[in-house]
Scaffold this motif. Structure first.
Motif, PDB file in Angstrom:
ATOM      1  N   UNK A 143       0.823  -1.213   0.000  1.00 35.98           N
ATOM      2  CA  UNK A 143       0.000   0.000   0.000  1.00 35.98           C
ATOM      3  C   UNK A 143       0.854   1.259   0.000  1.00 35.98           C
ATOM      4  N   UNK A 144       1.931   1.226   0.756  1.00 38.91           N
ATOM      5  CA  UNK A 144       2.834   2.384   0.834  1.00 38.91           C
ATOM      6  C   UNK A 144       3.479   2.651  -0.518  1.00 38.91           C
ATOM      7  N   UNK A 145       3.891   1.603  -1.222  1.00 38.02           N
ATOM      8  CA  UNK A 145       4.526   1.767  -2.528  1.00 38.02           C
ATOM      9  C   UNK A 145       3.536   2.308  -3.558  1.00 38.02           C
ATOM     10  N   UNK A 146       2.338   1.770  -3.519  1.00 32.79           N
ATOM     11  CA  UNK A 146       1.313   2.253  -4.456  1.00 32.79           C
ATOM     12  C   UNK A 146       0.956   3.710  -4.167  1.00 32.79           C
ATOM     13  N   UNK A 147       0.941   4.039  -2.888  1.00 29.85           N
ATOM     14  CA  UNK A 147       0.661   5.421  -2.495  1.00 29.85           C
ATOM     15  C   UNK A 147       1.720   6.366  -3.049  1.00 29.85           C
ATOM     16  N   UNK A 148       2.978   5.912  -2.978  1.00 34.51           N
ATOM     17  CA  UNK A 148       4.041   6.789  -3.470  1.00 34.51           C
ATOM     18  C   UNK A 148       4.029   6.881  -4.995  1.00 34.51           C
TER      19      UNK A 148
END
Length: 321
Positions: A12-17
């Motif tokens: 989720x963090x990677x997709x957010x970035x």
């Protein structure tokens, strides 16, 4: 941690970035910087534990894109030295701002302790500054020139000697961070108390304003730079104690490198402080008071802007493009 669990935990963090990089999601400068740091930490972790995995390739691409967005959004024709001092250093100061704040807080805490100790113990000033300095300064106060001790020697000789001494003090502050920051803390305790004793002593002898006019002509840059140098020591100590997802050695190398860059940025201020002490301070009682205050306020404004305000402006400029 198994690779599947690692991906699931951070996906989720990677997709957010990715959304931030493509400008589909708006984030504050602080949030973007925090995400960037997390991506870099995840990349280092993946390189250590899943070196042949596709997740390393993915995170490496993401890290390059984030680096380009935050630090190098476009090729710049700026002078390399100017870019170092007005781009790289402010961004590092922004990244490590909490250690700069901690350094200021700790210094002024020690300063306050020094004031209380001096006002409550008549012998404390002699213990810290030494009998010789106190006796000579008392004689100078009686003769009407409280800071005559700064007029000894030639301008050039004083300048070189002072610069060498201050540079050594700063280097000690920096290198003492190798002892998990404890050595740096010791130097700040000693210097914070000493500066307080200095001022309290002149206050007790009714020459406080003379000391402000004279000492802080050079002391503004000197003390401020010393606090930043101490912050560099704390950065090194923190890189050893709190490696995060990085290998401790890698965390140390990274912390040492970034702290060293910030330390380098203090050298011009240390140089100017030595010049002011060698060439200007000795004339404090011959110059108009307004000139003394103008020098002090100019020094305070410029170095405060460089380390406390410019980092936010540069970070905001890079992160919001």
């Amino acid at each position: 941690m198994r690779e599947v669990a690692f991906i699931k935990q951070n996906k989720e963090k990677w997709l957010e970035f990715e959304q931030v990089i493509s400008n589909n999601t708006k984030k504050s400068p602080d949030e973007i910087a925090e995400l960037h740091i997390k991506i870099m930490n995840d990349l280092s972790y993946a390189q250590s534990f899943y070196p042949k995995s596709k997740v390393v390739i993915y995170l490496n691409k993401l890290a390059k894109k984030s680096y380009g967005k935050i630090y190098h959004t476009k090729k710049q024709d700026k002078n390399t030295l100017a870019q170092f001092f007005f781009e790289k250093i402010p961004l590092l100061a922004y990244k490590h701002r909490k250690y700069i704040y901690i350094s200021f807080i700790f210094f002024f805490l020690c300063f306050f302790i020094g004031l209380l100790s001096t006002f409550n113990d008549d012998s404390f000033a002699r213990e810290i500054l030494g009998n010789e300095y106190i006796d000579v300064t008392l004689e100078n106060i009686e003769s009407g020139d409280a800071l005559a001790i700064y007029k000894g020697g030639s301008n050039w000789g004083s300048f070189i000697g002072i610069f060498d001494n201050n540079l050594r003090v700063g280097l000690n502050m920096f290198l003492s961070g190798l002892f998990i920051g404890l050595g740096t803390g010791y130097y700040i305790i000693y210097n914070g108390i000493m500066v307080a004793v200095f001022q309290a002593f002149f206050y007790q002898n009714n020459t406080f304003f003379d000391s402000i006019k004279g000492i802080w002509i050079h002391g503004t840059y000197e003390i401020f730079a010393m606090i930043i140098e101490a912050a560099c020591g704390y950065i090194i100590g923190a890189s050893i104690l709190f490696p995060g997802s990085l290998d401790r050695i890698e965390s140390f190398k990274k912390g040492l490198r970034e702290a060293f860059f910030i330390f380098l940025s203090t050298i011009p201020f240390t140089f100017i402080a030595a010049f002011l002490e060698g060439y200007i301070t000795r004339y404090y009682n011959q110059m108009p008071t307004v000139i003394c205050l103008l020098i002090i306020l100019s020094c305070l404004a410029s170095i405060s802007y460089y380390y406390l305000i410019l980092p936010y402006k540069v970070a905001s400029k890079h992160q919001l493009r």
